[in-house]
Design an enzyme around this catalytic site. Sequence first.
Site, PDB file in Angstrom:
ATOM      1  N   ASP A   1       0.817  -1.221   0.000  1.00  0.00           N
ATOM      2  CA  ASP A   1       0.000   0.000   0.000  1.00  0.00           C
ATOM      3  C   ASP A   1       0.847   1.265   0.000  1.00  0.00           C
ATOM      4  O   ASP A   1       0.306   2.367  -0.040  1.00  0.00           O
ATOM      5  CB  ASP A   1      -0.965   0.000   1.185  1.00  0.00           C
ATOM      6  CG  ASP A   1      -0.291  -0.170   2.535  1.00  0.00           C
ATOM      7  OD1 ASP A   1       0.656  -0.971   2.626  1.00  0.00           O
ATOM      8  OD2 ASP A   1      -0.722   0.485   3.509  1.00  0.00           O
TER       9      ASP A   1
ATOM     10  N   HIS B   1       7.774  -0.831  12.963  1.00  0.00           N
ATOM     11  CA  HIS B   1       6.748  -1.500  12.160  1.00  0.00           C
ATOM     12  C   HIS B   1       7.162  -2.947  11.926  1.00  0.00           C
ATOM     13  O   HIS B   1       8.256  -3.370  12.314  1.00  0.00           O
ATOM     14  CB  HIS B   1       6.560  -0.740  10.849  1.00  0.00           C
ATOM     15  CG  HIS B   1       5.307  -1.087  10.121  1.00  0.00           C
ATOM     16  ND1 HIS B   1       4.094  -1.303  10.746  1.00  0.00           N
ATOM     17  CD2 HIS B   1       5.067  -1.258   8.786  1.00  0.00           C
ATOM     18  CE1 HIS B   1       3.181  -1.587   9.848  1.00  0.00           C
ATOM     19  NE2 HIS B   1       3.732  -1.575   8.652  1.00  0.00           N
TER      20      HIS B   1
ATOM     21  N   ASP C   1       4.449   3.903   8.266  1.00  0.00           N
ATOM     22  CA  ASP C   1       3.618   3.349   9.327  1.00  0.00           C
ATOM     23  C   ASP C   1       4.500   3.126  10.567  1.00  0.00           C
ATOM     24  O   ASP C   1       5.662   2.805  10.444  1.00  0.00           O
ATOM     25  CB  ASP C   1       3.041   2.023   8.907  1.00  0.00           C
ATOM     26  CG  ASP C   1       2.184   2.084   7.659  1.00  0.00           C
ATOM     27  OD1 ASP C   1       2.098   3.180   7.049  1.00  0.00           O
ATOM     28  OD2 ASP C   1       1.641   1.053   7.247  1.00  0.00           O
TER      29      ASP C   1
END
Length: 304
Positions: A66, A142, A212
């Site tokens: 993504d 992450h 992220d």
Amino acid sequence: MKAKLTILGCGSAMPTMQNNPSGQLLEMCDKQFLIDCGEGTQNTMRQLACKTARLYNIFISHLHGDHCFGLIGLLSTWGMMNRTQDVHIYAHSDLERLLSPLIAYHCQGMSYQVIFHAIDPKKHAVIYEDRTLTVTSLPLRHSVPTCGFLFEEKRKERHIIKEAIDTYQIPLAAIPDIKAGGDFITSDGRVVHNAELTVEAKEPFRYAYCSDTGYKPAIVPWIQGVDVLYHESTYTDEHKDAAERFQHSTARQAAKIAKKANAGQLLIGHFSARVIDQHIFLKEAKEEFDNVTLCRDKTTYTFS
């Protein structure tokens, strides 16, 4: 205008009716930077008629799809448009290994080069620099190697007071030294201190992108005092256990980071597809930090 940020996508892994996956176009110091390139990024850029004549550099935070599935499509389109300017991609070294075969297969005969710059997501380091700004990597927490990016305008020289040039008969040859902080000696030997001749330039603009990541207060010293902080807010308080399990953040945790860092403004995004009413993210973040903006796809924010 200090900077302009266009949100090309602020959803998480699964595209929804509201959000594409991650992608941002940052315009700063008369340059353009693409930050992450999830699926649908180039489509949104075309819908918004984004001009990319000054877009030479792409920064990829990590290699989850993504955040990078849109790259090969964008590079292919630029080839079909006979782009001539080279493109520089800053990312984990594995991206070159993964993307090069696709470029060779799908983008034969391209009129420009794609140049990869391997970065170590575990290191806090300057990864890009030109005469007006720097970009520094911000190691995040992450499930795969991930880093954020800090874009910092370089401090400009002091501004000389025009009236002082006439008052003290300052020659043009002396002005560069005065703007750099030097004093001036008049023809009769009098020292005029720099504070009487110049004023401080405006504070440099700083933008931090953190996506992220799980909650990581250790990044605070690196982003202390940033003008604008984008911080992922994948989950709400209701799903804070999932946030910890998948190493993401809640909106409240993002706001806590902004508060600790004394950020001027917080932008939140990377919203989970399971949350339909996204205003809950804003509500929870505002309970910790006042100046919060809920990112929206296809929206441009101007910072001055």
